[in-house]
Design a protein around this motif. Structure first.
Motif, PDB file in Angstrom:
ATOM      1  N   THR A   1     -13.038   2.497 -51.575  1.00 31.36           N
ATOM      2  CA  THR A   1     -12.403   2.759 -52.876  1.00 31.36           C
ATOM      3  C   THR A   1     -10.966   3.238 -52.684  1.00 31.36           C
ATOM      4  OG1 THR A   1     -14.543   3.352 -53.829  1.00 31.36           O
ATOM      5  CG2 THR A   1     -12.582   4.050 -55.030  1.00 31.36           C
ATOM      6  N   GLY A   2     -10.731   4.021 -51.635  1.00 32.43           N
ATOM      7  CA  GLY A   2      -9.378   4.498 -51.367  1.00 32.43           C
ATOM      8  C   GLY A   2      -8.506   3.459 -50.688  1.00 32.43           C
ATOM      9  N   MET A   3      -9.135   2.548 -49.927  1.00 36.16           N
ATOM     10  CA  MET A   3      -8.371   1.558 -49.171  1.00 36.16           C
ATOM     11  C   MET A   3      -7.847   0.418 -50.043  1.00 36.16           C
ATOM     12  SD  MET A   3      -7.861   2.276 -46.006  1.00 36.16           S
ATOM     13  CE  MET A   3      -7.290   0.657 -45.576  1.00 36.16           C
ATOM     14  N   LEU A   4      -8.645   0.004 -51.024  1.00 40.33           N
ATOM     15  CA  LEU A   4      -8.299  -1.196 -51.787  1.00 40.33           C
ATOM     16  C   LEU A   4      -6.965  -1.088 -52.538  1.00 40.33           C
ATOM     17  CD1 LEU A   4     -11.767  -2.383 -53.142  1.00 40.33           C
ATOM     18  CD2 LEU A   4     -10.353  -3.441 -51.372  1.00 40.33           C
ATOM     19  N   PRO A   5      -6.635   0.046 -53.180  1.00 39.59           N
ATOM     20  CA  PRO A   5      -5.362   0.096 -53.922  1.00 39.59           C
ATOM     21  C   PRO A   5      -4.130  -0.161 -53.057  1.00 39.59           C
ATOM     22  CG  PRO A   5      -6.802   1.854 -54.651  1.00 39.59           C
ATOM     23  CD  PRO A   5      -7.457   1.242 -53.454  1.00 39.59           C
ATOM     24  N   VAL A   6      -4.104   0.404 -51.826  1.00 41.23           N
ATOM     25  CA  VAL A   6      -2.926   0.202 -50.979  1.00 41.23           C
ATOM     26  C   VAL A   6      -2.875  -1.238 -50.462  1.00 41.23           C
ATOM     27  CG1 VAL A   6      -4.026   0.955 -48.813  1.00 41.23           C
ATOM     28  CG2 VAL A   6      -1.541   1.219 -49.126  1.00 41.23           C
ATOM     29  N   ILE A   7      -4.038  -1.840 -50.232  1.00 36.97           N
ATOM     30  CA  ILE A   7      -4.074  -3.250 -49.828  1.00 36.97           C
ATOM     31  C   ILE A   7      -3.588  -4.130 -50.978  1.00 36.97           C
ATOM     32  CG2 ILE A   7      -5.586  -5.157 -49.173  1.00 36.97           C
ATOM     33  CD1 ILE A   7      -7.337  -3.131 -47.689  1.00 36.97           C
ATOM     34  N   ILE A   8      -4.020  -3.813 -52.191  1.00 37.97           N
ATOM     35  CA  ILE A   8      -3.595  -4.574 -53.375  1.00 37.97           C
ATOM     36  C   ILE A   8      -2.080  -4.511 -53.539  1.00 37.97           C
ATOM     37  CG2 ILE A   8      -3.616  -4.490 -55.908  1.00 37.97           C
ATOM     38  CD1 ILE A   8      -6.631  -3.884 -55.727  1.00 37.97           C
TER      39      ILE A   8
ATOM     40  N   ALA B   1      -2.355  -9.067 -44.417  1.00 38.03           N
ATOM     41  CA  ALA B   1      -2.867  -8.246 -45.514  1.00 38.03           C
ATOM     42  C   ALA B   1      -4.141  -8.862 -46.101  1.00 38.03           C
ATOM     43  CB  ALA B   1      -1.797  -8.109 -46.597  1.00 38.03           C
ATOM     44  N   LYS B   2      -4.174 -10.185 -46.195  1.00 39.93           N
ATOM     45  CA  LYS B   2      -5.378 -10.862 -46.691  1.00 39.93           C
ATOM     46  C   LYS B   2      -6.542 -10.672 -45.729  1.00 39.93           C
ATOM     47  CE  LYS B   2      -2.918 -14.498 -49.250  1.00 39.93           C
ATOM     48  NZ  LYS B   2      -2.600 -15.952 -49.302  1.00 39.93           N
ATOM     49  N   GLU B   3      -6.260 -10.780 -44.435  1.00 38.72           N
ATOM     50  CA  GLU B   3      -7.312 -10.569 -43.434  1.00 38.72           C
ATOM     51  C   GLU B   3      -7.857  -9.142 -43.512  1.00 38.72           C
ATOM     52  OE1 GLU B   3      -5.582 -11.574 -39.736  1.00 38.72           O
ATOM     53  OE2 GLU B   3      -5.454 -13.731 -40.163  1.00 38.72           O
ATOM     54  N   ALA B   4      -6.964  -8.181 -43.712  1.00 40.24           N
ATOM     55  CA  ALA B   4      -7.400  -6.784 -43.840  1.00 40.24           C
ATOM     56  C   ALA B   4      -8.291  -6.610 -45.065  1.00 40.24           C
ATOM     57  CB  ALA B   4      -6.174  -5.875 -43.939  1.00 40.24           C
ATOM     58  N   ALA B   5      -7.897  -7.241 -46.185  1.00 40.05           N
ATOM     59  CA  ALA B   5      -8.688  -7.140 -47.412  1.00 40.05           C
ATOM     60  C   ALA B   5     -10.076  -7.728 -47.211  1.00 40.05           C
ATOM     61  CB  ALA B   5      -7.962  -7.862 -48.553  1.00 40.05           C
ATOM     62  N   MET B   6     -10.151  -8.894 -46.592  1.00 41.45           N
ATOM     63  CA  MET B   6     -11.453  -9.537 -46.381  1.00 41.45           C
ATOM     64  C   MET B   6     -12.324  -8.739 -45.414  1.00 41.45           C
ATOM     65  SD  MET B   6     -10.593 -13.640 -46.443  1.00 41.45           S
ATOM     66  CE  MET B   6      -9.153 -13.590 -45.369  1.00 41.45           C
ATOM     67  N   ALA B   7     -11.699  -8.173 -44.381  1.00 46.85           N
ATOM     68  CA  ALA B   7     -12.462  -7.372 -43.423  1.00 46.85           C
ATOM     69  C   ALA B   7     -13.048  -6.133 -44.094  1.00 46.85           C
ATOM     70  CB  ALA B   7     -11.561  -6.965 -42.254  1.00 46.85           C
ATOM     71  N   CYS B   8     -12.263  -5.501 -44.961  1.00 44.17           N
ATOM     72  CA  CYS B   8     -12.752  -4.306 -45.658  1.00 44.17           C
ATOM     73  C   CYS B   8     -13.927  -4.637 -46.579  1.00 44.17           C
ATOM     74  CB  CYS B   8     -11.635  -3.666 -46.469  1.00 44.17           C
ATOM     75  SG  CYS B   8     -10.397  -2.828 -45.468  1.00 44.17           S
TER      76      CYS B   8
ATOM     77  N   ALA C   1       4.357  -4.912 -61.932  1.00 38.68           N
ATOM     78  CA  ALA C   1       4.106  -6.325 -61.641  1.00 38.68           C
ATOM     79  C   ALA C   1       3.580  -6.503 -60.221  1.00 38.68           C
ATOM     80  CB  ALA C   1       5.380  -7.137 -61.832  1.00 38.68           C
ATOM     81  N   VAL C   2       4.004  -5.623 -59.301  1.00 39.70           N
ATOM     82  CA  VAL C   2       3.528  -5.692 -57.917  1.00 39.70           C
ATOM     83  C   VAL C   2       2.015  -5.493 -57.865  1.00 39.70           C
ATOM     84  CG1 VAL C   2       3.568  -4.517 -55.679  1.00 39.70           C
ATOM     85  CG2 VAL C   2       5.707  -4.989 -56.889  1.00 39.70           C
ATOM     86  N   LYS C   3       1.533  -4.499 -58.594  1.00 36.90           N
ATOM     87  CA  LYS C   3       0.090  -4.233 -58.583  1.00 36.90           C
ATOM     88  C   LYS C   3      -0.679  -5.326 -59.325  1.00 36.90           C
ATOM     89  CE  LYS C   3       0.261   0.743 -57.852  1.00 36.90           C
ATOM     90  NZ  LYS C   3      -0.161   2.080 -58.306  1.00 36.90           N
ATOM     91  N   ARG C   4      -0.087  -5.848 -60.412  1.00 34.25           N
ATOM     92  CA  ARG C   4      -0.773  -6.919 -61.145  1.00 34.25           C
ATOM     93  C   ARG C   4      -0.905  -8.166 -60.267  1.00 34.25           C
ATOM     94  NH1 ARG C   4       2.918  -5.384 -65.148  1.00 34.25           N
ATOM     95  NH2 ARG C   4       3.965  -7.429 -65.164  1.00 34.25           N
ATOM     96  N   LYS C   5       0.165  -8.478 -59.557  1.00 37.67           N
ATOM     97  CA  LYS C   5       0.111  -9.629 -58.649  1.00 37.67           C
ATOM     98  C   LYS C   5      -0.908  -9.383 -57.535  1.00 37.67           C
ATOM     99  CE  LYS C   5       2.878 -12.030 -55.159  1.00 37.67           C
ATOM    100  NZ  LYS C   5       4.160 -12.023 -54.416  1.00 37.67           N
ATOM    101  N   GLY C   6      -0.901  -8.172 -56.976  1.00 34.78           N
ATOM    102  CA  GLY C   6      -1.863  -7.843 -55.919  1.00 34.78           C
ATOM    103  C   GLY C   6      -3.296  -7.898 -56.405  1.00 34.78           C
TER     104      GLY C   6
END
Length: 660
Positions: free
Chosen positions: A87-94, A110-117, A142-147
């Motif tokens: 829950t804490g990791m996803l926002p910074v990855i996004i 960054a995509k690989e990190a997201a999928m691994a998590c 807009a950065v967070k919306r895109k993420g």
């Protein structure tokens, strides 16, 4: 592990501190050694180490490339232990996924990190990334919306990996069940299509592509209502503005949306198919004009032609045909390769569908095709001729004859004399039909065919029409002659002189004695066209006879509310406007007769009566009669309604004439 047991947690903290510090080094090799070291420490004591290492990443605004590598390795090493920290990791990855101008290699990491998590997630914990996605897409940044939109594709990849693959085509496997969360994710992905930032729109398009490929066609039918309501909400998100979805201006944006709209047509319930057909028409209206629309329009048109040819309930068929008409209207030159299929589809529908609503939509579609495109007219006329040759049912003959008249109206110059002659032979017998609608449609088509097939100058055609009118052998010939006279007075006014117009009107006058008949209606229609075009130039004696004939029809109770009476009222109004001097001592009786009709019949009929009275009042000496002003509508409303009425050639053709 042994070192930690001997020296305690301080050993771990010091080791991790050194490794995390090394991550910030400019030396790439040193950074990679730090990544491997952190992963090794986490693998040995994940439960104890993760609370120490995870905050080092979550407190960052975004992750560097080497930090993305570290997060990936930590997630692999921690496995299920990461669940308490995701829950804490996803926002910074996004946030990292949403960075503008991020290098391709950095983005891939960054995509690989997201999928691994997200590998630690199971069906019951899928709400965690879904909640993170919806929160990000609603963010003001807009950065967070895109993420938020970008991480959807990563999540879809993980779900595909977690879904068991069948060992054979016949084997059925259980799906990875996260569908409780699916509607909210779908809704917010569609929301990205209306975002003001183009980067968010592009991320939303990619997310939609991944979501669509992830689920089956059956699931798309299940969630169609969610998608459709979301699309319509986005299209009207700006109050007062025209319906528009910004992302659809981007090439390829509608590809997967079209699949969502077409699949329910192929395999949905009856109710869902009707809704999907209406929705397809809405989607076509939302697709921007220009070259960007070409692949979408052709794809939708091809699918709809296939679907509309299948056996469907009447209401469903009507909605699908209406959607196809919208495609024809919007398609432009992109439909050039479909024109033959389209007119074949519309004609086949007219001959096979028993429902009047379907017929109406098919005629509308054919009208749009003939108006906006250049179909192969010879093929269309041949299809109509062959259909008329074998059809006997009035409910099919009427729309078929209307389609014939429509084709002749729109593309008369492209109909050869040979084709017109064959079509005439198949149309003529239907003038004697016992069904009023069939007779009326046949007469309209015959009038156009007479005009098309006739040779020589207008004088010769007038003589031909007069011969038909005076024929005592066939009522059909008489009506065809009257329809031809009307065509001459309407379409060839610039070729006629006053003497010829007088001859035409004198030839049709006797037919007005056949009250409430089809011949009477066509005769009055011809007189009306002559008065409108030449009224001020015609002899008073002739116009007096016309007025007398029209007044007789209006005063005949058997004609009340008939097409003949409507044409008579229109003729009286035209006479009052063109030559009011012919109204004499009988004016009071005419006005009284018309005045008695106010308030009766349909609203359309009543507006026609009031327009006639208004015209009389405006053009004739007001001292000769008194009108009840309270019964009259205002002049603007009368003029507007009368223009509509005047476009209808008979009551039974109101709908199609209004549409044309």
């Amino acid at each position: 592990d042994k070192l930690m047991m001997k020296l305690g947690s301080k050993c771990t903290e010091d080791t991790l501190g050194a490794l995390i510090k090394a991550l910030k080094s400019d030396d790439e090799e040193e950074g990679q050694r730090a990544v491997n070291g952190i992963a090794q420490v986490v693998m040995v004591r994940p439960k104890a180490v993760l609370p120490l290492v995870i905050p080092e990443f979550t407190r960052c605004k975004s992750l560097s490339s080497i930090q993305c590598d570290a997060v990936k390795e930590i997630a692999v090493a921690a496995d299920a232990y990461l669940l308490n920290h995701i829950t804490g990791m996803l926002p910074v990855i996004i946030t990292t996924l949403g960075l503008e101008n991020i290098e391709e290699a950095h983005l891939d990491k960054a995509k690989e990190a997201a999928m691994a998590c997200m590998q630690c997630l199971e069906e019951e914990t899928m709400y965690i990334p879904c909640n993170a996605i919806t929160a990000a897409i609603q963010d003001s940044s807009a950065v967070k919306r895109k993420g938020g939109a970008s991480i959807v594709a990563c999540m879809c990849t993980v779900i595909k990996e977690k879904t068991p693959k069948p060992k054979s085509e016949d084997e059925k496997v259980e799906e990875f069940d996260w569908y409780d969360q699916f509607p909210s994710v779908l809704q917010f992905v569609v929301r990205c299509y209306g975002d003001r930032a183009e980067s968010v729109q592009i991320a939303g398009i990619h997310a939609m592509n991944e979501l669509t490929s992830l689920i089956s066609k059956e699931r798309r039918c299940e969630f169609f209502d969610t998608l459709h309501s979301s699309v319509m909400s986005v299209s009207h998100s700006i109050i007062g503005a025209a319906a528009d979805i910004p992302a659809l201006h981007i090439k390829g944006a509608a590809d997967k949306l079209i699949d969502w709209y077409i699949d329910p047509l192929l395999m949905g319930t009856t109710e869902l198919r009707e809704k999907a057909a209406r929705s397809v028409a809405e989607l076509v209206e939302l697709i921007p004009a220009g070259d960007i629309a070409k692949p979408y329009i052709t794809k939708i048109c091809g699918r709809l032609i296939r679907v509309v040819g299948e056996k469907q309930p009447a209401k469903t068929k009507q909605e699908i045909t209406a959607a196809l008409s919208t495609v024809v209207q919007k398609g432009g030159t992109y439909l050039a390769t479909f024109t033959s299929q389209l007119h074949t589809t519309f004609v086949k529908g007219i001959t096979t569908d028993p429902d009047a609503g379907c017929h109406m939509e098919e005629i509308k579609g054919l009208c749009t095709l003939l108006t906006r495109h250049q179909p192969r007219v010879a093929g269309l006329v041949t299809e109509l001729t062959n259909a008329l040759k074998i059809q006997t049912q009035p409910m099919v003959l009427c729309p078929l004859l209307r389609a014939t008249a429509l084709t002749l109206t729109k593309k008369s110059k492209q109909v050869t004399a040979d084709h017109a002659g064959k079509l005439y032979a198949q149309t003529l017998p239907h003038v004697d039909s016992d069904v009023l609608k069939v007779r009326s449609a046949a007469c309209k088509a015959l009038g156009l065919l007479e005009h098309q097939a006739a040779s020589g100058d207008v004088g010769q055609r007038m003589e031909t029409a007069k011969g038909l009118i005076e024929s005592k052998d066939s009522q059909a010939d008489m009506v065809a002659g009257l329809a031809t006279m009307t065509g001459l007075l309407q379409s060839d006014q610039n070729k006629l002189n006053v003497a010829q117009v007088t001859q035409c009107m004198q030839a049709v006058l006797p037919a007005t004695a056949q009250r409430a008949s089809l011949a009477c209606m066509h005769a009055l229609r011809a007189l009306h066209k002559g008065i409108v075009g030449f009224g001020s130039q015609l002899d008073d004696a002739l116009l007096g006879k016309c007025l007398k004939a029209m007044a007789a029809v209006c005063s005949d109770n058997h004609c009340y509310g008939t097409p003949s009476e409507k044409k008579a009222l229109m003729g009286i109004a035209a006479l009052a406007a063109a030559k009011p001097s012919i109204f004499g001592r009988g004016t009071q009786e005419i006005v009284s007769c018309v005045l008695n009709k106010v308030g009766g019949g349909s609203p359309t009929y009543n507006r026609l009566v009031q327009k006639c009275l208004h015209t009389l009042q405006q053009n004739i000496d007001s001292a000769s009669f008194t009108l009840q002003q309270s019964n009259l509508l205002n002049k603007h409303a009368l003029d507007t309604s009368y223009d509509d009425i005047e476009g209808c050639e008979s009551e039974v053709e109101d709908q199609i004439a209004d549409y044309e």
